[in-house]
Design a protein around this motif. Structure first.
Motif, PDB file in Angstrom:
ATOM      1  N   LYS A 150      46.911   1.952  39.118  1.00 29.78           N
ATOM      2  CA  LYS A 150      45.480   1.678  38.977  1.00 29.78           C
ATOM      3  C   LYS A 150      45.201   0.212  39.284  1.00 29.78           C
ATOM      4  N   LEU A 151      44.120  -0.039  40.045  1.00 31.61           N
ATOM      5  CA  LEU A 151      43.649  -1.405  40.302  1.00 31.61           C
ATOM      6  C   LEU A 151      42.482  -1.682  39.360  1.00 31.61           C
ATOM      7  N   VAL A 152      42.600  -2.728  38.548  1.00 31.85           N
ATOM      8  CA  VAL A 152      41.580  -3.005  37.537  1.00 31.85           C
ATOM      9  C   VAL A 152      41.232  -4.492  37.564  1.00 31.85           C
ATOM     10  N   SER A 153      39.955  -4.824  37.638  1.00 26.73           N
ATOM     11  CA  SER A 153      39.519  -6.221  37.584  1.00 26.73           C
ATOM     12  C   SER A 153      39.796  -6.788  36.196  1.00 26.73           C
ATOM     13  N   ASP A 154      40.145  -8.078  36.144  1.00 23.98           N
ATOM     14  CA  ASP A 154      40.457  -8.659  34.829  1.00 23.98           C
ATOM     15  C   ASP A 154      39.219  -8.813  33.947  1.00 23.98           C
ATOM     16  N   THR A 155      38.060  -8.475  34.467  1.00 17.42           N
ATOM     17  CA  THR A 155      36.866  -8.446  33.609  1.00 17.42           C
ATOM     18  C   THR A 155      36.922  -7.257  32.653  1.00 17.42           C
ATOM     19  N   ARG A 156      37.815  -6.284  32.925  1.00 20.46           N
ATOM     20  CA  ARG A 156      37.962  -5.094  32.067  1.00 20.46           C
ATOM     21  C   ARG A 156      39.229  -5.190  31.215  1.00 20.46           C
ATOM     22  N   ARG A 157      39.632  -6.406  30.898  1.00 17.72           N
ATOM     23  CA  ARG A 157      40.867  -6.634  30.155  1.00 17.72           C
ATOM     24  C   ARG A 157      40.904  -5.891  28.820  1.00 17.72           C
ATOM     25  N   GLU A 158      39.757  -5.841  28.111  1.00 22.57           N
ATOM     26  CA  GLU A 158      39.738  -5.188  26.801  1.00 22.57           C
ATOM     27  C   GLU A 158      40.066  -3.702  26.914  1.00 22.57           C
ATOM     28  N   GLU A 159      39.618  -3.066  28.002  1.00 23.92           N
ATOM     29  CA  GLU A 159      39.952  -1.645  28.203  1.00 23.92           C
ATOM     30  C   GLU A 159      41.451  -1.474  28.402  1.00 23.92           C
ATOM     31  N   VAL A 160      42.067  -2.412  29.115  1.00 24.59           N
ATOM     32  CA  VAL A 160      43.511  -2.331  29.361  1.00 24.59           C
ATOM     33  C   VAL A 160      44.278  -2.521  28.052  1.00 24.59           C
ATOM     34  N   ILE A 161      43.829  -3.463  27.225  1.00 20.12           N
ATOM     35  CA  ILE A 161      44.481  -3.670  25.927  1.00 20.12           C
ATOM     36  C   ILE A 161      44.391  -2.396  25.081  1.00 20.12           C
ATOM     37  N   ALA A 162      43.241  -1.735  25.130  1.00 22.20           N
ATOM     38  CA  ALA A 162      43.083  -0.470  24.397  1.00 22.20           C
ATOM     39  C   ALA A 162      44.055   0.587  24.917  1.00 22.20           C
ATOM     40  N   ARG A 163      44.281   0.589  26.244  1.00 20.01           N
ATOM     41  CA  ARG A 163      45.229   1.541  26.839  1.00 20.01           C
ATOM     42  C   ARG A 163      46.649   1.282  26.337  1.00 20.01           C
ATOM     43  N   VAL A 164      46.998   0.005  26.202  1.00 20.64           N
ATOM     44  CA  VAL A 164      48.323  -0.352  25.670  1.00 20.64           C
ATOM     45  C   VAL A 164      48.445   0.114  24.215  1.00 20.64           C
ATOM     46  N   ARG A 165      47.385  -0.105  23.422  1.00 16.04           N
ATOM     47  CA  ARG A 165      47.394   0.303  22.009  1.00 16.04           C
ATOM     48  C   ARG A 165      47.619   1.817  21.894  1.00 16.04           C
ATOM     49  N   ASP A 166      46.925   2.590  22.739  1.00 12.16           N
ATOM     50  CA  ASP A 166      47.045   4.050  22.686  1.00 12.16           C
ATOM     51  C   ASP A 166      48.447   4.509  23.078  1.00 12.16           C
ATOM     52  N   ALA A 167      49.008   3.906  24.121  1.00 18.49           N
ATOM     53  CA  ALA A 167      50.342   4.305  24.581  1.00 18.49           C
ATOM     54  C   ALA A 167      51.388   4.061  23.498  1.00 18.49           C
ATOM     55  N   CYS A 168      51.313   2.902  22.849  1.00 17.47           N
ATOM     56  CA  CYS A 168      52.295   2.580  21.804  1.00 17.47           C
ATOM     57  C   CYS A 168      52.081   3.435  20.553  1.00 17.47           C
ATOM     58  N   ALA A 169      50.823   3.769  20.268  1.00 14.36           N
ATOM     59  CA  ALA A 169      50.526   4.633  19.121  1.00 14.36           C
ATOM     60  C   ALA A 169      51.112   6.021  19.334  1.00 14.36           C
ATOM     61  N   ALA A 170      51.243   6.430  20.594  1.00 12.63           N
ATOM     62  CA  ALA A 170      51.808   7.746  20.912  1.00 12.63           C
ATOM     63  C   ALA A 170      53.334   7.716  20.935  1.00 12.63           C
ATOM     64  N   GLY A 171      53.929   6.568  20.576  1.00  8.72           N
ATOM     65  CA  GLY A 171      55.384   6.493  20.504  1.00  8.72           C
ATOM     66  C   GLY A 171      56.039   5.930  21.745  1.00  8.72           C
ATOM     67  N   ARG A 172      55.228   5.594  22.747  1.00  9.17           N
ATOM     68  CA  ARG A 172      55.786   5.032  23.981  1.00  9.17           C
ATOM     69  C   ARG A 172      55.841   3.508  23.903  1.00  9.17           C
TER      70      ARG A 172
END
Length: 707
Positions: A477-499
């Motif tokens: 995925k290509l994501v502008s750094d203006t959407r950094r908070e969405e990416v951080i949320a994606r990291v939180r979800d992945a780790c919460a799922a055990g990954r």
């Protein structure tokens, strides 16, 4: 310097500047071909000048003065029958000021643009003329140059060289006609002095037959040099690593997976090489995760089975340690000890390993550049493996191989037989002073076919073109750094799922010039934003033991998010890691992006790689991100990377020791193939032609490749 051939007409100051361009002989000047051409065969009136289009004008100087607005500059006003023009020089010499006196008649060449006081040319080229002086009859060549070496000087020296240097054709007439190539002398003279009816477009795009002839000869010289080096190496002796031992079969029997078809094919190619009594020189390339390490392990075991030592050298401590852990995991159950050498080792530990390796008590060695340092001696090195070979300089790669040369002078040992699996290691063999180890180089940066045919003509190439089963495709995925908070949320979800996840940054310390996020700053920000996660930080300036501790915690899932620089580009294998975030992805090269993306998708879970980029994107950065977004095949990415960067930068030709191609286009695969075939033909039957062709193009420097 006294040993350099002099160039007639060039004083010491000019000779020094020519040396910077690699021009040491008159013959070098003949093949210093134009970068572009300028059309001085016609005149344009000032009124008809088009903005941004180079043109030539014949004018009279009205006035000339040194102005200070805002900086010191030379400003001349000139005219022809159609209008006025300003010539502006921001840097100038007294001789220029003298030549621009009122009333002087000049021919001026340059690009007209709008200025504060009307149409002007910045730093035009000019010379004094008499009325009715004829125009040149051909295009004017513009040569690559260096500071302080003017075009007029270069043209004069090159024209003199063209008169003195013989341009007899080194190609046999039947070969030249078969390939429909023009004569060399005519081609070179055409490129230096194009006739008036020649197509400027054909010249500048290098589509003219004269350019094709020069490109072919350059490729032929490269092929002859590399293939001759290959032939010379095959005249040396190497240990015969025969089949029949038990270690390779034992390893294959205990592995939790089967070799892919591609791995089996590559292993057969390597095994055939090391069974021969001359040194293997093979490049093993395979995409990220294709399984090169197990092939290296099999080759190392074949050496041990035959009573020889094997060493594997990697460019970074993380990659070297990954190899060490993987090989130890596979080989310790077979009763084999793997030695570990790195620059960060404690002196006592290093000395202990050095003693065991030097005495032959340990047959397998893994390490970084520490393997080639002074004081490291092998009892009898039979196989040298270099991983990520393009990251080492040519001297470093050769140094490891030379560690095994003439080992019998230091130590003789009785013949060996393979031990029972799980028993003691074999006794090491002695071997002759003219014997060198087999060498296997590995790369996870796939090399396009034409590049391999050209720059790696002295190597046999094996390709693992199949990924092991179970590898999941990675969503990019290509994501502008203006959407950094969405990416951080994606990291939180992945780790919460055990990954687990990676967050990669390009720099360690703050750089005001580049304004890039740093690993330290990102680590602190993510720690604040994700308080429920265990976050680790790895970068090149950490002490080795600190780095190892963080990596071990990540492998054990004690760290859920790893913030890192590109030290984790290769060698990290954590199947539970399913998310990769790359900060400032626009600053990375394609090979790095592909390598980093390959750190995820190594297990059975869905994986993603998020490329965070900052606006505005430059044209090249935009092209790179488009390529990595649209392609997952490393070979296709490398092919397009080669197109973007050119061969010299792609392979790091300066570091590799390989000769740069100046005129040949490696995308012309047909010409590369023709040069390759012609080289084989000439090496078989025309040694005189081979010598004269190499002397003309490489000036004797080609033999460096045989080192």
């Amino acid at each position: 310097m006294a040993d350099k051939p002099a160039i007639p007409g060039a004083g010491s100051a000019v000779a020094e500047k020519l040396e910077r361009l690699g021009l040491r002989r008159e013959a070098d000047l003949v093949f210093h071909l134009p970068l572009r051409y300028e059309d001085e065969t016609r005149l344009t009136t000032i009124r008809d000048a088009l903005p941004g289009v180079p043109a030539q004008f014949e004018v009279e100087v009205i006035s000339c003065e040194v102005a200070y607005r805002p900086r010191r500059q030379l400003v001349a006003k000139v005219r022809d029958d159609s209008g006025m023009l300003v010539l502006r020089f921001l840097n100038f010499y007294p001789s220029q000021q003298k030549a621009l006196q009122a009333g002087a008649r000049l021919r001026v060449f340059g690009e007209v643009r709008g200025g504060f006081f009307g149409s002007e040319i910045i730093h035009p080229r000019f010379h004094a003329v008499h009325e009715s002086e004829p125009l040149p009859q051909g295009l004017t060549p513009v040569y690559p140059t260096t500071a302080g070496l003017g075009q007029a000087t270069l043209r004069k020296l090159i024209d003199r060289a063209l008169e003195h240097v013989p341009l007899d054709d080194t190609l046999p007439e039947d070969l030249r006609r078969r390939l429909t190539l023009p004569e060399l002398a005519a081609s070179v003279r055409t490129l230096h002095h194009p006739p008036p009816d020649i197509s400027l477009e054909q010249l500048e795009t290098r589509g003219h037959p004269a350019w094709r002839r020069v490109a072919f000869d350059e490729l032929l010289a490269q092929q002859l040099s590399l293939r001759r080096a290959h032939a010379l190496r095959r005249q040396r002796g190497a240990p015969v690593l025969a089949p029949g031992g038990r270690l390779c079969d034992a390893l294959l029997a205990q592995l939790p997976f089967r070799l892919t078809g591609a791995q089996q094919r590559v292993w057969r190619e390597i095994a055939a090489d090391i069974e021969a009594p001359h040194p293997m020189q093979r490049l093993l390339q395979g995409d990220v995760g294709s399984g090169k390490t197990v092939i290296a392990a099999l080759a190392m075991l074949r050496a041990v089975d035959n009573g020889y030592q094997a060493a594997l050298m990697a460019p970074t401590e993380i990659l070297a340690e990954q190899h060490y852990r993987k090989l130890s995991q596979w080989l310790q159950p077979l009763g084999l000890e793997v030695a570990w050498l790195s620059g960060s080792q404690k002196k006592r530990e290093r000395s202990a390993w050095l003693e065991k390796v030097g005495a032959g008590d340990t047959a397998l060695v893994v390490g970084t550049h520490a393997l080639i340092e002074e004081g490291v001696e092998f009892a009898n090195l039979g196989l040298a493996i270099v991983d990520e070979q393009h990251r080492f300089g040519v001297k470093q790669r050769l140094a490891l191989k030379r560690k095994g040369m003439g080992a019998d002078a230091r130590r003789a040992a009785p013949s060996a037989s393979s031990p029972p699996v799980g028993g003691s290691e074999p006794t090491l063999r002695a071997w002759g002073a003219n014997t060198v180890p087999h060498q296997l180089t590995m790369s996870a940066t796939p090399i396009p076919r034409t590049l391999a045919m050209s720059y790696y003509a002295d190597l046999d190439v094996s390709v693992i073109d199949e990924l092991p089963p179970g590898r999941t495709p990675v969503l990019t995925k290509l994501v502008s750094d203006t959407r950094r908070e969405e990416v951080i949320a994606r990291v939180r979800d992945a780790c919460a799922a055990g990954r687990q996840a990676y967050w990669v940054c390009p720099l360690i310390e703050e750089s005001e010039a580049l304004q890039l996020k740093t690993a330290q700053e990102t680590f602190e920000h993510l720690t604040a934003e994700l308080p429920g996660l265990r976050i680790g930080l790895v970068h090149g300036r950490l002490k080795a033991e600190e780095k190892a501790a963080v990596m071990a915690a990540f492998v054990a899932n004690e760290v859920q998010l790893l913030v890192a620089t590109t030290v984790i580009e290769v060698g990290v294998d954590v199947p539970n890691a399913t998310l990769m975030v790359i900060e400032h992805a626009e600053r990375f090269g394609l090979a790095q992006l592909h390598q980093l993306r390959g750190r995820v998708g190594r297990g059975s879970f869905d994986s993603a790689c998020i490329l965070l980029y900052a606006q505005p994107l430059g044209e090249t950065a935009r092209a790179r991100l488009k390529i990595i977004f649209e392609n997952s095949d490393g070979f296709e990415i490398s092919r397009q990377d080669l197109h973007l960067r050119g061969p010299g930068e792609f392979i790091g030709a300066r570091q590799s020791g390989l000769p740069m191609l100046r005129y040949a286009d490696l995308e012309d695969s047909a010409l590369v193939e023709q040069a390759r075939t012609a080289a084989e033909e000439l090496l078989r039957g025309d040694p005189v032609i081979v010598r004269s062709h190499l002397e003309r193009w490489l000036g004797g420097r080609g033999d460096l490749l045989g080192a």
